[in-house]
Write a protein that holds these residues in place. Structure first.
Motif, PDB file in Angstrom:
ATOM      1  N   GLU A 133      -9.963   9.698  15.379  1.00  0.00           N
ATOM      2  CA  GLU A 133      -8.502   9.491  15.360  1.00  0.00           C
ATOM      3  C   GLU A 133      -8.029   8.208  16.055  1.00  0.00           C
ATOM      4  O   GLU A 133      -7.194   7.485  15.501  1.00  0.00           O
ATOM      5  CB  GLU A 133      -7.785  10.716  15.941  1.00  0.00           C
ATOM      6  CG  GLU A 133      -6.292  10.612  15.724  1.00  0.00           C
ATOM      7  CD  GLU A 133      -5.508  11.741  16.371  1.00  0.00           C
ATOM      8  OE1 GLU A 133      -5.808  12.910  16.059  1.00  0.00           O
ATOM      9  OE2 GLU A 133      -4.602  11.441  17.171  1.00  0.00           O
ATOM     10  N   PRO A 134      -8.552   7.849  17.226  1.00  0.00           N
ATOM     11  CA  PRO A 134      -8.028   6.641  17.891  1.00  0.00           C
ATOM     12  C   PRO A 134      -8.257   5.364  17.083  1.00  0.00           C
ATOM     13  O   PRO A 134      -7.565   4.366  17.285  1.00  0.00           O
ATOM     14  CB  PRO A 134      -8.815   6.591  19.206  1.00  0.00           C
ATOM     15  CG  PRO A 134      -9.331   7.973  19.408  1.00  0.00           C
ATOM     16  CD  PRO A 134      -9.563   8.546  18.046  1.00  0.00           C
ATOM     17  N   LEU A 135      -9.234   5.400  16.148  1.00  0.00           N
ATOM     18  CA  LEU A 135      -9.535   4.200  15.360  1.00  0.00           C
ATOM     19  C   LEU A 135      -8.883   4.224  13.988  1.00  0.00           C
ATOM     20  O   LEU A 135      -9.059   3.296  13.188  1.00  0.00           O
ATOM     21  CB  LEU A 135     -11.066   4.071  15.182  1.00  0.00           C
ATOM     22  CG  LEU A 135     -11.882   3.870  16.443  1.00  0.00           C
ATOM     23  CD1 LEU A 135     -13.369   3.778  16.096  1.00  0.00           C
ATOM     24  CD2 LEU A 135     -11.435   2.600  17.169  1.00  0.00           C
ATOM     25  N   PHE A 166       0.856  -1.183   0.000  1.00  0.00           N
ATOM     26  CA  PHE A 166       0.000   0.000   0.000  1.00  0.00           C
ATOM     27  C   PHE A 166       0.891   1.232   0.000  1.00  0.00           C
ATOM     28  O   PHE A 166       1.733   1.400   0.883  1.00  0.00           O
ATOM     29  CB  PHE A 166      -0.945  -0.037   1.216  1.00  0.00           C
ATOM     30  CG  PHE A 166      -1.896  -1.183   1.124  1.00  0.00           C
ATOM     31  CD1 PHE A 166      -3.089  -1.050   0.424  1.00  0.00           C
ATOM     32  CD2 PHE A 166      -1.582  -2.418   1.680  1.00  0.00           C
ATOM     33  CE1 PHE A 166      -3.957  -2.127   0.288  1.00  0.00           C
ATOM     34  CE2 PHE A 166      -2.445  -3.501   1.550  1.00  0.00           C
ATOM     35  CZ  PHE A 166      -3.636  -3.348   0.851  1.00  0.00           C
ATOM     36  N   PHE A 167       0.632   2.067  -0.999  1.00  0.00           N
ATOM     37  CA  PHE A 167       1.569   3.153  -1.288  1.00  0.00           C
ATOM     38  C   PHE A 167       0.794   4.462  -1.286  1.00  0.00           C
ATOM     39  O   PHE A 167      -0.215   4.604  -1.987  1.00  0.00           O
ATOM     40  CB  PHE A 167       2.172   2.871  -2.669  1.00  0.00           C
ATOM     41  CG  PHE A 167       3.159   3.886  -3.131  1.00  0.00           C
ATOM     42  CD1 PHE A 167       4.253   4.235  -2.337  1.00  0.00           C
ATOM     43  CD2 PHE A 167       3.021   4.491  -4.376  1.00  0.00           C
ATOM     44  CE1 PHE A 167       5.178   5.166  -2.777  1.00  0.00           C
ATOM     45  CE2 PHE A 167       3.945   5.427  -4.823  1.00  0.00           C
ATOM     46  CZ  PHE A 167       5.022   5.757  -4.021  1.00  0.00           C
ATOM     47  N   SER A 168       1.266   5.408  -0.481  1.00  0.00           N
ATOM     48  CA  SER A 168       0.525   6.659  -0.314  1.00  0.00           C
ATOM     49  C   SER A 168       1.316   7.867  -0.804  1.00  0.00           C
ATOM     50  O   SER A 168       1.709   8.729  -0.011  1.00  0.00           O
ATOM     51  CB  SER A 168       0.181   6.868   1.163  1.00  0.00           C
ATOM     52  OG  SER A 168      -0.638   5.844   1.597  1.00  0.00           O
ATOM     53  N   TYR A 169       1.563   7.889  -2.087  1.00  0.00           N
ATOM     54  CA  TYR A 169       2.265   9.023  -2.666  1.00  0.00           C
ATOM     55  C   TYR A 169       1.363  10.259  -2.592  1.00  0.00           C
ATOM     56  O   TYR A 169       0.163  10.139  -2.812  1.00  0.00           O
ATOM     57  CB  TYR A 169       2.608   8.700  -4.120  1.00  0.00           C
ATOM     58  CG  TYR A 169       3.544   9.677  -4.740  1.00  0.00           C
ATOM     59  CD1 TYR A 169       4.906   9.606  -4.450  1.00  0.00           C
ATOM     60  CD2 TYR A 169       3.074  10.687  -5.588  1.00  0.00           C
ATOM     61  CE1 TYR A 169       5.779  10.531  -5.008  1.00  0.00           C
ATOM     62  CE2 TYR A 169       3.946  11.599  -6.136  1.00  0.00           C
ATOM     63  CZ  TYR A 169       5.293  11.516  -5.842  1.00  0.00           C
ATOM     64  OH  TYR A 169       6.156  12.418  -6.390  1.00  0.00           O
ATOM     65  N   PRO A 170       1.842  11.424  -2.250  1.00  0.00           N
ATOM     66  CA  PRO A 170       3.242  11.810  -1.976  1.00  0.00           C
ATOM     67  C   PRO A 170       3.610  11.738  -0.493  1.00  0.00           C
ATOM     68  O   PRO A 170       4.693  12.155  -0.128  1.00  0.00           O
ATOM     69  CB  PRO A 170       3.258  13.259  -2.438  1.00  0.00           C
ATOM     70  CG  PRO A 170       1.881  13.757  -2.103  1.00  0.00           C
ATOM     71  CD  PRO A 170       0.957  12.591  -2.268  1.00  0.00           C
ATOM     72  N   TYR A 171       2.686  11.178   0.339  1.00  0.00           N
ATOM     73  CA  TYR A 171       3.022  11.100   1.779  1.00  0.00           C
ATOM     74  C   TYR A 171       4.173  10.115   1.986  1.00  0.00           C
ATOM     75  O   TYR A 171       4.986  10.267   2.882  1.00  0.00           O
ATOM     76  CB  TYR A 171       1.802  10.680   2.593  1.00  0.00           C
ATOM     77  CG  TYR A 171       0.648  11.631   2.420  1.00  0.00           C
ATOM     78  CD1 TYR A 171       0.669  12.891   3.023  1.00  0.00           C
ATOM     79  CD2 TYR A 171      -0.444  11.296   1.619  1.00  0.00           C
ATOM     80  CE1 TYR A 171      -0.382  13.781   2.835  1.00  0.00           C
ATOM     81  CE2 TYR A 171      -1.492  12.175   1.434  1.00  0.00           C
ATOM     82  CZ  TYR A 171      -1.461  13.421   2.047  1.00  0.00           C
ATOM     83  OH  TYR A 171      -2.486  14.296   1.862  1.00  0.00           O
ATOM     84  N   CYS A 207       3.385   3.897   4.845  1.00  0.00           N
ATOM     85  CA  CYS A 207       2.108   4.606   4.921  1.00  0.00           C
ATOM     86  C   CYS A 207       1.481   4.516   6.314  1.00  0.00           C
ATOM     87  O   CYS A 207       0.740   5.389   6.730  1.00  0.00           O
ATOM     88  CB  CYS A 207       1.138   4.094   3.864  1.00  0.00           C
ATOM     89  SG  CYS A 207       0.528   2.448   4.202  1.00  0.00           S
ATOM     90  N   CYS A 208       1.842   3.439   7.057  1.00  0.00           N
ATOM     91  CA  CYS A 208       1.303   3.289   8.413  1.00  0.00           C
ATOM     92  C   CYS A 208       1.819   4.378   9.339  1.00  0.00           C
ATOM     93  O   CYS A 208       1.219   4.669  10.367  1.00  0.00           O
ATOM     94  CB  CYS A 208       1.726   1.956   9.011  1.00  0.00           C
ATOM     95  SG  CYS A 208       0.861   0.595   8.293  1.00  0.00           S
ATOM     96  N   THR A 209       2.976   4.907   9.020  1.00  0.00           N
ATOM     97  CA  THR A 209       3.589   5.863   9.953  1.00  0.00           C
ATOM     98  C   THR A 209       3.241   7.305   9.588  1.00  0.00           C
ATOM     99  O   THR A 209       3.613   8.237  10.295  1.00  0.00           O
ATOM    100  CB  THR A 209       5.131   5.701   9.954  1.00  0.00           C
ATOM    101  OG1 THR A 209       5.588   5.789   8.601  1.00  0.00           O
ATOM    102  CG2 THR A 209       5.545   4.382  10.552  1.00  0.00           C
ATOM    103  N   VAL A 210       2.520   7.481   8.482  1.00  0.00           N
ATOM    104  CA  VAL A 210       2.272   8.851   8.042  1.00  0.00           C
ATOM    105  C   VAL A 210       1.223   9.555   8.903  1.00  0.00           C
ATOM    106  O   VAL A 210       1.436  10.662   9.373  1.00  0.00           O
ATOM    107  CB  VAL A 210       1.866   8.887   6.557  1.00  0.00           C
ATOM    108  CG1 VAL A 210       1.536  10.310   6.145  1.00  0.00           C
ATOM    109  CG2 VAL A 210       3.006   8.366   5.693  1.00  0.00           C
ATOM    110  N   PHE A 211       0.101   8.900   9.116  1.00  0.00           N
ATOM    111  CA  PHE A 211      -0.922   9.507   9.982  1.00  0.00           C
ATOM    112  C   PHE A 211      -1.102   8.625  11.213  1.00  0.00           C
ATOM    113  O   PHE A 211      -2.064   7.874  11.307  1.00  0.00           O
ATOM    114  CB  PHE A 211      -2.275   9.586   9.273  1.00  0.00           C
ATOM    115  CG  PHE A 211      -2.230  10.163   7.896  1.00  0.00           C
ATOM    116  CD1 PHE A 211      -2.039  11.527   7.706  1.00  0.00           C
ATOM    117  CD2 PHE A 211      -2.407   9.346   6.787  1.00  0.00           C
ATOM    118  CE1 PHE A 211      -2.031  12.053   6.422  1.00  0.00           C
ATOM    119  CE2 PHE A 211      -2.384   9.878   5.506  1.00  0.00           C
ATOM    120  CZ  PHE A 211      -2.193  11.232   5.317  1.00  0.00           C
TER     121      PHE A 211
END
Ligand code: ATP
Ligand code: MG
Length: 397
Positions: free
Chosen positions: A258-260, A210-215, A345-349
């Motif tokens: 946010e917590p979910l 799973f790729f979240s460009y540009p994040y 991508c897991c660490t972006v938000f």
């Protein structure tokens, strides 16, 4: 050709009626693995795969090394071909196994006779060559029960062969013999190890990222492709499906409590991975989750992500410590790539206070806010599939 390889089948021999299928799969995998090292003849007799080079130019050392990553092989030997004559067997053992004969304290000779026209029984041949070796190496004790070195003599149809103790093979079951799985490959340490472990149990793999460009950057994407290349000596060729995930994440950020957030995102990953699995005929999903490692890897969180999936999710590292996982990552050669500092991508938000004990009901409620079918379909339709061929470490860019 005067040297061949003998590959001893591992657990395959236990598989009763399926054994034929397993043997064929292993033979095909061996053939594919040897492709770049020259032309070989590969055939199976009596729980042993024989690998014979067909031309002088075969890269025997390269092939030998490569075969150590083929699952389904318990032990491997390099054997020297010789004429089927008792004195030639002795001379060949003496020259080919000289170093091992010097290093060992005890030995025995074991003979196998496939060519029934050979004038001695296997016991007679073993005794004859064993006697001569004892004289030639007076320091060696004969020990028929627990010898340090076994000198194997094989009398086959066209040739005799001599070899010493086998060295361990990669173990496991031939890749593909257990069907196909879809592995969720992040750029971390755990998921390439999970891929390796399930390939070892006989699964052919396809990867989903799973790729979240540009994040997340193109370097992060390249890192994942590199990890996929690095596991191919074990998994065989595979495809990496790059899923455009930006829209899902932006939508979640807009409308999910946010917590979910992380757990909702993981439910999307599972739904889309399952769509990929269905489209490629895979029967399970594989992740690198380890119990308690992060908030989304508690028992409750796993249950909530699992609940959107019909397919079983295999988590081979679930009971392992990070250190144990790292040890395997180092052994298979993925560790140095995994620790390159590109974001996933897991660490972006990442939520400040992720919920560690989510419930299915909470998630179902949060999911009222968006049309996840459409989001999943759009991500699935945007997949870019990249074929990765078997890449040996020395060929890397
Ligand atoms: P890794 O397990 O690879 O070290 P991680 O420790 O950061 O990553 P999480 O981010 O919690 O673990 O993810 C757990 C599992 O979810 C991963 O092992 C992987 O199987 C899957 N996963 C996480 N992020 C992605 C991604 N971007 N693409 C595909 N799969 C992912
Ligand atoms: Mg992890």
């Amino acid at each position: 050709m005067n040297e061949i390889f003998l590959l001893k089948l591992g657990e395959i021999v236990l598989k009763g009626l399926n054994r034929h299928r397993f043997e064929e799969r292993l033979q095909a995998n061996v053939n594919r693995r040897l492709h770049k090292f020259g032309r070989f003849r590969v055939y199976t007799r009596q729980s042993t795969v024989y690998v014979e080079p067909l031309e002088e130019s075969c890269d025997m050392d390269g092939a030998w090394k490569a075969l150590h990553t083929v699952f389904g092989i318990a032990g491997m030997s390099r054997a020297k071909a010789c004429a089927k004559d008792k004195d030639v067997f002795f001379e060949t053992a003496k020259s080919y196994l000289h170093e091992q004969l010097m290093a060992a304290k005890s030995f025995k000779v074991e003979s196998k006779r496939a060519d029934k026209s050979f004038p001695m029984t296997s016991i007679q041949l073993s005794q004859y060559v064993g006697g001569l070796l004892s004289e030639a190496y007076p320091h060696l004790k004969v020990d028929v029960h627990n010898p340090e070195l076994v000198v194997y003599l094989e009398v086959r149809d066209f040739n005799g062969y001599v070899h010493g103790n086998p060295t361990p093979g990669a173990g496991g079951l031939p890749v593909g013999a257990g069907g196909k799985g879809v592995c969720l490959l992040s750029g971390g340490i755990d998921s390439p190890v999970a891929a390796y472990m399930m390939a070892k149990r006989g699964l052919a793999l396809e990867m989903v990222h799973f790729f979240s460009y540009p994040y997340t950057s193109m370097e992060a994407r390249e890192k994942v492709l590199q990890l996929a290349r690095e596991v191919t000596p074990y998994t065989g060729r595979l495809t990496v499906h790059i899923v455009p995930f930006t829209k899902v994440q932006e939508e979640l950020r807009r409308s999910c409590p946010e917590p979910l957030f992380t757990i909702a995102m993981r439910r999307f990953m599972m739904r889309i991975s399952q769509m990929v699995a269905e489209s490629v005929g895979a029967g399970c999903l594989i992740t690198g989750e380890s119990l308690g490692q992060v908030a989304s890897q508690t028992m409750e969180a796993m249950m909530v992500t699992q609940s959107v999936c019909k397919l079983p999710i295999f988590r081979p590292v679930v009971g392992m410590d990070k250190e144990e996982i790292i040890q395997i990552a180092r052994k298979i050669g993925t560790f140095d790539t995994s620790i390159l500092p590109y974001e996933d991508c897991c660490t972006v938000f990442t939520p400040r206070h992720p919920k560690t004990r989510p419930t299915v009901e909470e998630l179902v409620e949060a999911e009222q806010n968006y049309d996840f079918d459409a989001l999943c379909q759009e991500a699935f339709d945007g997949i870019e599939s990249i074929a990765i061929r078997i890449t040996d470490p020395e060929q890397e860019r």
